[in-house]
Design an enzyme around this catalytic site. Sequence first.
Site, mmCIF file in Angstrom:
data_model
loop_
_atom_site.group_PDB
_atom_site.id
_atom_site.type_symbol
_atom_site.label_atom_id
_atom_site.label_comp_id
_atom_site.label_asym_id
_atom_site.label_seq_id
_atom_site.Cartn_x
_atom_site.Cartn_y
_atom_site.Cartn_z
ATOM 1 N N GLU A 253 0.889 -1.179 0.000
ATOM 2 C CA GLU A 253 0.000 0.000 0.000
ATOM 3 C C GLU A 253 0.917 1.217 0.000
ATOM 4 O OE1 GLU A 253 -3.272 0.120 -0.072
ATOM 5 O OE2 GLU A 253 -3.850 -1.933 0.391
ATOM 6 N N CYS A 287 -2.417 9.313 2.272
ATOM 7 C CA CYS A 287 -2.074 8.683 0.993
ATOM 8 C C CYS A 287 -3.119 9.064 -0.054
ATOM 9 C CB CYS A 287 -1.985 7.175 1.149
ATOM 10 S SG CYS A 287 -3.407 6.486 1.982
HETATM 11 P P1 NAD Z 1 8.115 5.330 4.792
HETATM 12 O O1 NAD Z 1 8.200 4.545 3.539
HETATM 13 O O2 NAD Z 1 9.222 6.248 5.125
HETATM 14 O O3 NAD Z 1 7.994 4.314 6.052
HETATM 15 C C1 NAD Z 1 6.922 3.414 6.177
HETATM 16 C C2 NAD Z 1 7.345 2.226 7.036
HETATM 17 O O4 NAD Z 1 8.263 1.425 6.309
HETATM 18 C C3 NAD Z 1 8.048 2.600 8.332
HETATM 19 O O5 NAD Z 1 7.584 1.746 9.356
HETATM 20 C C4 NAD Z 1 9.516 2.338 8.012
HETATM 21 O O6 NAD Z 1 10.302 2.039 9.151
HETATM 22 C C5 NAD Z 1 9.409 1.135 7.102
HETATM 23 N N1 NAD Z 1 10.509 0.944 6.146
HETATM 24 C C6 NAD Z 1 11.153 1.895 5.423
HETATM 25 N N2 NAD Z 1 12.048 1.324 4.601
HETATM 26 C C7 NAD Z 1 11.972 -0.027 4.799
HETATM 27 C C8 NAD Z 1 12.644 -1.154 4.245
HETATM 28 N N3 NAD Z 1 13.587 -1.006 3.322
HETATM 29 N N4 NAD Z 1 12.294 -2.382 4.677
HETATM 30 C C9 NAD Z 1 11.335 -2.545 5.616
HETATM 31 N N5 NAD Z 1 10.675 -1.514 6.196
HETATM 32 C C10 NAD Z 1 10.986 -0.268 5.784
HETATM 33 O O7 NAD Z 1 6.704 6.104 4.765
HETATM 34 P P2 NAD Z 1 6.148 7.253 5.735
HETATM 35 O O8 NAD Z 1 6.889 8.521 5.513
HETATM 36 O O9 NAD Z 1 6.022 6.727 7.128
HETATM 37 O O10 NAD Z 1 4.632 7.390 5.178
HETATM 38 C C11 NAD Z 1 4.269 8.189 4.105
HETATM 39 C C12 NAD Z 1 4.107 7.370 2.837
HETATM 40 O O11 NAD Z 1 3.207 6.288 3.049
HETATM 41 C C13 NAD Z 1 3.481 8.183 1.706
HETATM 42 O O12 NAD Z 1 4.138 7.856 0.509
HETATM 43 C C14 NAD Z 1 2.032 7.706 1.683
HETATM 44 O O13 NAD Z 1 1.378 7.893 0.441
HETATM 45 C C15 NAD Z 1 2.198 6.271 2.031
HETATM 46 N N6 NAD Z 1 0.965 5.701 2.562
HETATM 47 C C16 NAD Z 1 0.249 4.852 1.758
HETATM 48 C C17 NAD Z 1 -0.955 4.321 2.214
HETATM 49 C C18 NAD Z 1 -1.770 3.407 1.341
HETATM 50 O O14 NAD Z 1 -2.658 2.740 1.865
HETATM 51 N N7 NAD Z 1 -1.530 3.324 0.037
HETATM 52 C C19 NAD Z 1 -1.422 4.636 3.494
HETATM 53 C C20 NAD Z 1 -0.655 5.492 4.298
HETATM 54 C C21 NAD Z 1 0.550 6.011 3.806
#
Ligand code: NAD
Length: 498
Positions: A253, A287
């Site tokens: 997601e 998102c």
């Molecule tokens: P992010 O990608 O920085 O982090 C999200 C999560 O992923 C965190 O828990 C982080 O620790 C983990 N993570 C990061 N890199 C990783 C890796 N290589 N392996 C495993 N885990 C890893 O995102 P953010 O800044 O917290 O959130 C914002 C983003 O999330 C925006 O792009 C938004 O659109 C998206 N988002 C999407 C949805 C959806 O349902 N499509 C919902 C909410 C947020």
Amino acid sequence: MNPQDVLHALGLNAGLHSDGDLPVHSPIDGACIARLPAHAPDDARALIGAAHEAFQAWRQVPAPRRGELVRLLGEELRAHKQALGRLVSLEAGKIAAEGEGEVQEMIDICDFAVGLSRQLHGLTIASERPGHRMMETWHPLGVVGVISAFNFPVAVWSWNAALALVCGNPVVWKPSEKTPLTALACQALFRRALTRFGDAPEGLLHVLVGGRDLGEILVDDPRVALVSATGSTRMGREVGPRVARRFGRCLLELGGNNALIVAPSADLDMAARAILFGAIGTAGQRCTTTRRLIVHESVADALLARLKTAYASARVGDPLDSGTLVGPLIDQAAYDAMQAALAQARDQGGTITGGERLLADRYPDAWYVRPALAEMPGQTDVVRHETFAPILYVLRYRDFDEALALHNGVPQGLSSAIFTTDLRESETFLSTAGSDCGIANVNIGTSGAEIGGAFGGEKETGGGRESGSDAWKAYMRRATNTINYSRELPLAQGIRFG
Ligand code: NAD
């Protein structure tokens, strides 16, 4: 309620200033509200092992009984809605109504999952062989690893956890390192539900406190049957191939770049209100935030005049003050990314209104901004990119095909909307040749989905679906069964052997 009281009300004993290595800052004023000990990699692996053991027992519990645990979790959430909503505001910066709304979404998905626990049914299928019956059965899958983003710190977990639990799967949750307190609060509420439930196995829910290294452990561990990861497209690009390498299941997601089309026949008053909530609500950090407005040239000036007035008067400030519509950005990195995107938009021919930092005197360590409108000469590079901040790019169009081409001309495919009273336009928008997104709406905005539908998007949004409809199937193993009740052993396709 101050932060300490909120934590106490939720049954959390996390000290505000203990000596943990993970500081938690409130985006409201930048203050450090807790320091938590992060899990070591070996601890994380041990917790995955405990969850894997719990799976052996939990999968044998009848699904309606598993639903009872989720029902009790829903009751705990009802009883603690205000306190948990307040913690969401403190940790993620959402205005109070949205913090509580997020908890309501958790309650709703628990209710949904309780009903689902009596409906995990498969098909019976006509067999081509006499005296044979075919059917599908659905079985628990295994440990579900949930990786979540900061901006929906609790709801996204609950979409996954409520379904995973009724489907017979334990959950190991790696919340965002920016919002671990809300995760620990959910775990504390879950423990209360477990106590009332009585005889559940140990290890049904674990929370991994720490950074992406812990997420990577979930991603690589073959005992984790499904990794459900919510976050940026960058994260998904790393997680997807790594899970695939070990033939694990992955539900992604990821980022959106959601557009709303306003056609000449649209009710402009409704459209303006939907755009306002979609574009500046949650300070542009959903998102499903409306990031692109594609407006017909005949109504563009009138709509923009309304939006500019609304943008100028929208109250930006402490999200816990009643009357505030726009809270802070999560941190300085988010502010810097917003300013960089606005500079790019200017370079690419855009005219910007708003976007400046606000309240810096009062909150030197917090990042409040006036939401920005960026009128663009076309769908330039910066418009095609998701910047997680309140920037609404405005594009004008002449004919409907042009609007659709602009709409679909970005790499992401999460949410979309059209405002029109023209049946041909609305049906075309929802048709095969229309919006290419996972969510397509008519006369409502791009954000604020209900839990009853499947949620997720296409292209760089990752293709995953969670929450309602039949999203539960991703959390189960499907078996096709053929039963022979005849005295013969015919082969399929009429094959004769020997
Ligand atoms: P992010 O990608 O920085 O982090 C999200 C999560 O992923 C965190 O828990 C982080 O620790 C983990 N993570 C990061 N890199 C990783 C890796 N290589 N392996 C495993 N885990 C890893 O995102 P953010 O800044 O917290 O959130 C914002 C983003 O999330 C925006 O792009 C938004 O659109 C998206 N988002 C999407 C949805 C959806 O349902 N499509 C919902 C909410 C947020």
